[in-house]
Scaffold this motif. Structure first.
Motif, PDB file in Angstrom:
ATOM      1  N   TYR A   6      12.664  21.866 102.625  1.00 59.35           N
ATOM      2  CA  TYR A   6      13.016  21.327 103.937  1.00 59.35           C
ATOM      3  C   TYR A   6      12.897  19.810 103.948  1.00 59.35           C
ATOM      4  O   TYR A   6      13.743  19.107 104.518  1.00 59.35           O
ATOM      5  N   LEU A   9      15.963  18.408 102.014  1.00 60.36           N
ATOM      6  CA  LEU A   9      17.285  18.581 102.606  1.00 60.36           C
ATOM      7  C   LEU A   9      17.428  17.957 103.984  1.00 60.36           C
ATOM      8  O   LEU A   9      18.513  17.520 104.361  1.00 60.36           O
ATOM      9  N   VAL A  10      16.349  17.952 104.758  1.00 61.28           N
ATOM     10  CA  VAL A  10      16.465  17.611 106.168  1.00 61.28           C
ATOM     11  C   VAL A  10      15.828  16.276 106.522  1.00 61.28           C
ATOM     12  O   VAL A  10      16.432  15.435 107.177  1.00 61.28           O
ATOM     13  N   GLU A  15      18.192   9.034 104.044  1.00 56.09           N
ATOM     14  CA  GLU A  15      19.382   9.808 103.725  1.00 56.09           C
ATOM     15  C   GLU A  15      19.815  10.633 104.929  1.00 56.09           C
ATOM     16  O   GLU A  15      19.020  10.952 105.809  1.00 56.09           O
ATOM     17  N   ASN A  17      20.662  13.905 106.842  1.00 58.94           N
ATOM     18  CA  ASN A  17      20.167  15.274 106.674  1.00 58.94           C
ATOM     19  C   ASN A  17      21.316  16.268 106.596  1.00 58.94           C
ATOM     20  O   ASN A  17      22.479  15.927 106.777  1.00 58.94           O
ATOM     21  N   ILE A  18      20.979  17.502 106.326  1.00 62.88           N
ATOM     22  CA  ILE A  18      21.991  18.521 106.074  1.00 62.88           C
ATOM     23  C   ILE A  18      22.848  18.805 107.299  1.00 62.88           C
ATOM     24  O   ILE A  18      24.061  19.029 107.180  1.00 62.88           O
ATOM     25  N   SER A  21      25.338  16.047 107.695  1.00 60.47           N
ATOM     26  CA  SER A  21      26.364  16.172 106.663  1.00 60.47           C
ATOM     27  C   SER A  21      27.400  17.220 107.041  1.00 60.47           C
ATOM     28  O   SER A  21      28.605  17.021 106.853  1.00 60.47           O
ATOM     29  N   ILE A  22      26.940  18.349 107.579  1.00 56.26           N
ATOM     30  CA  ILE A  22      27.870  19.399 108.019  1.00 56.26           C
ATOM     31  C   ILE A  22      28.751  18.891 109.146  1.00 56.26           C
ATOM     32  O   ILE A  22      29.967  19.149 109.178  1.00 56.26           O
TER      33      ILE A  22
END
Length: 222
Positions: A6, A9-10, A15, A17-18, A21-22
């Motif tokens: 977690y 990725l999150v 950066e 997060n997921i 990005s989606i």
């Protein structure tokens, strides 16, 4: 392990997060769909290439992914440019408009990848409207065709008389003849409503065997 995944990725610092990005990829996909349907709707060639059209969606998403990875990291962007510079693409682009669609997809990927959604949306809608307008609105413009006439030599003077009377800008591109037959190739400018009239007139001349109109996109009429 779950906490580490977690965190990676999150919530990893610096950066996207997921979930973000989606969101970015979904926006890119929706805008790529505009490109897809515009290309399909305005295509006027002989054979529609669905694989190329699908590849435009892939190109948009790939460019968006690259921009997500690069972000605002200057060092990473320079490294990415260096890595991509060794890739050589040898795919032949037959229609210049296909190149424009490729740049359109790259532009969407660059804009959406940097989260400039408004630029990508307004630009895509504007381009789609312009392309549809120019594809289906002739605005009085004339298209150029190669007119290929085959028949008996005795009707040559009559054919030339009609051509230069109706089409002052007609240009001779080729001429082949035998003792009995002849073939003449002229470049003429026609509107869509003139095509049938032209063919009907030539077929009324005694001795004409075939009349073909070849457009620049390879289509044949008659």
């Amino acid at each position: 392990m779950k906490e580490m995944l977690y965190e990676y990725l999150v919530t990893r610092s610096g950066e996207i997060n997921i979930f973000k990005s989606i969101e970015i990829l979904i926006v890119a996909l929706l805008l790529a769909a505009i490109v897809f349907w515009t290309y399909k709707f305005t295509f006027s060639g002989v054979l529609y290439n669905r694989k190329f059209n699908v590849s435009l969606i892939m190109l948009t998403l790939i460019t968006t992914m690259v921009m997500i990875v690069i972000g605002s990291d200057i060092a990473l962007s320079l490294g990415m440019v260096g890595a991509l510079s060794i890739v050589r693409f040898r795919t032949a682009i037959k229609d210049p408009r296909d190149t424009a669609y490729i740049f359109w997809c790259i532009g969407i990927g660059l804009s959406v990848g940097t989260q400039n959604y408004m630029v990508a949306l307004v630009g895509s809608i504007f381009l789609a409207i312009v392309l549809i307008a120019f594809s289906f609105g002739s605005f009085g413009a004339e298209d150029r065709y190669l007119l290929i006439i085959r028949g008996e030599r005795r009707c040559e003077s009559e054919v030339m008389s009609y051509l230069f009377k109706q089409f002052k800008g007609a240009q001779l591109r080729g001429k082949n003849s035998t003792d009995q037959t002849m073939e003449m190739i002229y470049q003429v400018s026609l509107k869509n409503d003139q095509q049938k009239m032209l063919l009907d007139t030539f077929y009324q001349i005694e001795g004409i065997q075939s009349v073909n109109l070849v457009a620049q996109n390879g289509e044949t009429i008659g």
